[in-house]
Design a protein around this motif. Structure first.
Motif, mmCIF file in Angstrom:
data_model
loop_
_atom_site.group_PDB
_atom_site.id
_atom_site.type_symbol
_atom_site.label_atom_id
_atom_site.label_comp_id
_atom_site.label_asym_id
_atom_site.label_seq_id
_atom_site.Cartn_x
_atom_site.Cartn_y
_atom_site.Cartn_z
ATOM 1 N N THR A 341 0.850 -1.186 0.000
ATOM 2 C CA THR A 341 0.000 0.000 0.000
ATOM 3 C C THR A 341 0.887 1.237 0.000
ATOM 4 O O THR A 341 1.864 1.309 0.758
ATOM 5 C CB THR A 341 -0.913 0.027 1.228
ATOM 6 O OG1 THR A 341 -1.812 -1.082 1.167
ATOM 7 C CG2 THR A 341 -1.727 1.315 1.277
ATOM 8 N N CYS A 398 0.936 -5.332 2.724
ATOM 9 C CA CYS A 398 -0.312 -4.729 3.193
ATOM 10 C C CYS A 398 -1.297 -4.694 2.025
ATOM 11 O O CYS A 398 -1.181 -3.844 1.130
ATOM 12 C CB CYS A 398 -0.041 -3.320 3.733
ATOM 13 S SG CYS A 398 -1.515 -2.477 4.357
ATOM 14 N N VAL A 403 -5.426 -2.702 4.702
ATOM 15 C CA VAL A 403 -5.165 -1.297 4.405
ATOM 16 C C VAL A 403 -5.948 -0.369 5.331
ATOM 17 O O VAL A 403 -5.429 0.680 5.749
ATOM 18 C CB VAL A 403 -5.464 -0.994 2.925
ATOM 19 C CG1 VAL A 403 -6.942 -1.223 2.606
ATOM 20 C CG2 VAL A 403 -5.065 0.428 2.586
ATOM 21 N N VAL A 435 -3.723 0.686 -3.004
ATOM 22 C CA VAL A 435 -3.277 -0.685 -2.771
ATOM 23 C C VAL A 435 -2.816 -1.277 -4.091
ATOM 24 O O VAL A 435 -3.519 -1.195 -5.104
ATOM 25 C CB VAL A 435 -4.412 -1.541 -2.178
ATOM 26 C CG1 VAL A 435 -3.937 -2.986 -1.982
ATOM 27 C CG2 VAL A 435 -4.895 -0.950 -0.868
ATOM 28 N N GLU A 475 -9.248 5.720 -0.468
ATOM 29 C CA GLU A 475 -8.507 4.497 -0.726
ATOM 30 C C GLU A 475 -8.931 3.931 -2.068
ATOM 31 O O GLU A 475 -10.106 3.885 -2.403
ATOM 32 C CB GLU A 475 -8.766 3.470 0.373
ATOM 33 C CG GLU A 475 -8.374 3.934 1.778
ATOM 34 C CD GLU A 475 -8.815 2.950 2.830
ATOM 35 O OE1 GLU A 475 -9.184 1.827 2.449
ATOM 36 O OE2 GLU A 475 -8.795 3.317 4.015
#
Length: 481
Positions: A341, A398, A403, A435, A475
């Motif tokens: 990430t 990750c 995340v 990600v 995200e």
């Protein structure tokens, strides 16, 4: 007597004792040998008192050195008394001198711990000169003296080792910025002690009398050190010095190492055998010093190389990875079979801090941001400074399932107010997290991932007012499905 006058009494007593001691030295040549022996014997026993005073009042870091000095003075006084009835074989004198030498060497190490290379160079030079003096001047004189081979070998060892320590003390005095009186007095004591042994090897009645006077002056100088207030400063190491092996120092070091070969060549040229004692001492003393010198140079080179590597890979203000080093770490991670990430962090309205409080306050803010980022990620993650007020965090291993928690830790760390250091100014930050899954990252490069994280960060800026508090970061998964 009033309290204010009490501290003056030791000074007056010390001054009176110094005058009496110097008078005792001055009368040595004018009295018979039996009186000389009595004066010197009384002198050696009285020297215990100021040495004991120095031991009791020395700082803790010098306590071991003063114990050695006290033991040497006590042993020397006992030896002088024993020699009234038994012949002087030089053994007690050698042990007492070794104790003084150890004390002086310990002081050199404590005082000059930041200048080992300079001390070694000075010791090697003085040791070589002492060896040259011994073989070419003193040894021929000793052929007519009453010293046996064991006594001559002990005297040679004492003279050469004292020369090495004397050179190190010269270096300490030369680099002493505060001109510490106690340090100079120690040099005087060691110089007269060395002169006394040299005169002992020279032989003859005049040299013997001057040797006794030299030893007495050494006693006086060492005694004065015990009463001198500047003695406490001897435990403070000098500032760090850079080990620069200049051409001049390299030349002198080479000449010092060449002295043994030069001495032996001279002896062979004039038809005399090579001095075994000198050759052994060279191997025992000079070779380890040279090896230590080379080791220090190698260690200094490694430290410089490591410092240059850190400077090349890290931001000088925050200590984070710089842009080049961070992108290299990200490139390596993208080639690994793990999810990762990338978090892009941009401070909101950072220019207002610089305009209102100055760039120094802005630098403090950037340093604090960097510290919080470091503390919010794991030890094997990477944090870097991408630009002026832009930061990147690479969270290794990750993926989508981790995340949210990882980014929340970063968000919480940066959400704490900075009012304490910025006089009430509230600084926000925008975060964008992307990600990169190992299974779908074929063809993804570093620039693509950083660009995606940057877009995610700007997407948050569109959602949250620029002066508002930091909200949940945007995200995304990259590549986008």
């Amino acid at each position: 007597m009033p309290e204010a006058h009490r501290p003056q009494r030791p000074r007056w007593l010390a001054a009176a004792a110094l005058v009496v001691a110097l008078c005792a030295v001055a009368v040595i040549p004018t009295v018979p040998q039996s009186a000389q022996t009595g004066i010197y014997l009384a002198f050696s026993w009285l020297a215990i008192l100021p040495t004991l005073y120095g031991l009791r009042h020395s700082p803790s870091r010098l306590r071991n050195q003063w114990r050695l000095i006290f033991a040497a003075i006590l042993l020397g006084a006992a030896g002088n008394t024993i020699h009234l009835w038994l012949p002087n074989q030089g053994i007690i004198d050698a042990v007492a001198s070794l104790l003084l030498l150890t004390a002086a060497a310990g002081l050199v190490i404590k005082r000059g711990g930041n200048d080992y290379s300079g001390l070694i160079d000075a010791s090697l030079a003085a040791f070589s000169l002492g060896g040259l003096m011994w073989v070419l001047i003193l040894q021929p004189r000793m052929a007519t003296s009453d010293l046996n081979s064991a006594e001559a070998a002990a005297l040679a060892a004492i003279v050469l080792l004292l020369c090495g320590t004397w050179g190190a003390l010269i270096r300490l005095v030369e680099t002493d910025r505060n001109r510490t009186r106690a340090l100079r007095l120690l040099l005087v004591a060691l110089t007269f002690n060395l002169a006394g042994f040299v005169l002992t090897g020279w032989g003859g009645q005049p040299a013997r009398i001057i040797a006794v006077m030299s030893f007495m002056v050494a006693y006086i100088a060492l005694s004065v050190v015990g009463f001198d207030p500047s003695m406490r400063r001897l435990a403070r190491p000098e500032p760090q010095r850079h080990d620069r092996l200049s051409f001049t120092r390299l030349t002198l070091l080479g000449l010092a190492l060449s002295v043994p070969a030069i001495v032996n060549a001279i002896l062979l040229a004039i038809g005399k055998p090579v001095d075994a004692t000198f050759s052994i001492l060279v191997g025992v003393v000079m070779v380890p010093l040279v090896m230590l010198r080379i080791g220090l140079l190698a260690a200094n080179r490694d430290r410089l190389a490591a410092a240059l590597a850190v400077e090349a890979d890290h931001d000088p203000l925050t200590g984070l990875l710089n842009r080049r080093a961070f992108t290299e770490a990200l490139d390596r991670e993208l080639k690994s079979p793990r999810d990762c990430t990338l978090i892009f962090c941009d401070l909101d309205d950072f220019k207002r801090v610089n305009d209102r409080f100055g760039h120094a306050a802005g630098d403090r803010l950037l340093i604090e941001i960097a510290d919080r980022l470091r503390q919010s990620v794991r030890a094997d993650d990477h944090v870097g400074r991408f630009g002026g007020d832009e930061f990147l965090a690479l969270l290794r291993n990750c993926g989508p399932d981790r995340v949210a928690g990882a980014v929340e830790r970063v968000r919480s760390a940066l959400a704490q107010p900075f009012e304490g250091s910025l006089d009430g100014v509230s600084v926000g930050a925008s975060l964008g997290a992307v990600v990169s899954e190992a299974a779908t990252r074929d063809g993804t490069d570093v620039d693509d991932l950083i660009r995606a994280a940057d877009e995610a960060m700007y997407a948050q800026k569109q959602i949250v007012p620029i002066k508002g508090p930091m909200e949940q970061p945007v995200e995304r998964t990259f590549p986008r499905p």
